[in-house]
Design an enzyme around this catalytic site. Sequence first.
Site, short mmCIF file in Angstrom:
data_model
loop_
_atom_site.label_atom_id
_atom_site.label_comp_id
_atom_site.label_asym_id
_atom_site.label_seq_id
_atom_site.Cartn_x
_atom_site.Cartn_y
_atom_site.Cartn_z
N SER A 179 1.04 -1.05 0.03
CA SER A 179 0.06 0.00 -0.07
C SER A 179 0.88 1.08 0.00
CB SER A 179 -0.82 -0.01 1.21
OG SER A 179 -1.61 1.16 1.55
N TYR A 201 -2.07 0.35 10.65
CA TYR A 201 -1.96 -0.27 9.36
C TYR A 201 -0.63 0.11 8.71
CZ TYR A 201 -3.28 -0.76 4.53
OH TYR A 201 -3.43 -1.34 3.21
#
Length: 273
Positions: A134, A147
Amino acid sequence: MIVLCTGCRSGFGLLIAVTAARAGHTVYAGLRDLETADELERAAAGLDVRPVQLDVLDRLQHEEVVERILDEQGRLDALINNAGIALGGFQEQIEEDELRRLFDVNVFSPWALTKACLPTMRRQRSGLVLNVSSMAGRQAMPGLGAYAGSKFALEGMTEALRHEVRPFGVRVVLVEPGPYKTDIFGRNRRVARESHEEGPYARFQARMEALVEKMEARMGDPQEVADLCTQLLEDPSPRLRYPLGPGVQARLWARRLLPFAGYEKVIERVVGF
């Protein structure tokens, strides 16, 4: 090619499985629960997509799936570690069990499944490990620190792995999507239990949620990620990192050109600190 992809119920995983099969590959599509295979089976009708029971947290299922692929095909050419979860919340709000599960899914599971596949790839002297990371693995935003931490860890391990297995003919790649329209912003959205409408971070949390809602209108088509992953299956000399998505290149250039203090000021204005 014989491909194993995780997290194929929806989103990137489903599209990767279908797109790769449409390109002529045989895809073993991992699902945490085979009873959720309906959408995948409809999308993959007539293609060589084989749903398999694969909860990425279950090490025994890792072994069973790899054994099945080798029994049926005699080889394994690519592993796409796509399965992952997100967790929103400021770090003071996050509980240890939430953080541990996040790292179990996003870091320990791809490590374990890669470990299960590498002996075969080394013997073949060929293979591809593609980890779906990501942009959060390159830039950590407030409210997404946990995250980002998991994706930073995945990026570091993947970079080292690339060096470690290159002598055996195994290619290692990171795909780094920015904001795309997937279930991570819908039914799979996860927020820390202790995130409250009232509290020391409430104002900032509301600001971040408003930004996400505004961003949803500009999110990219996840098919772009599936197309890229499929192209990389047959790329003999891929780069390590492939960032993609709306606004991603601008963000990367901002980090390169601005000193951190300047970039920090931008984040402060965006979040409303």
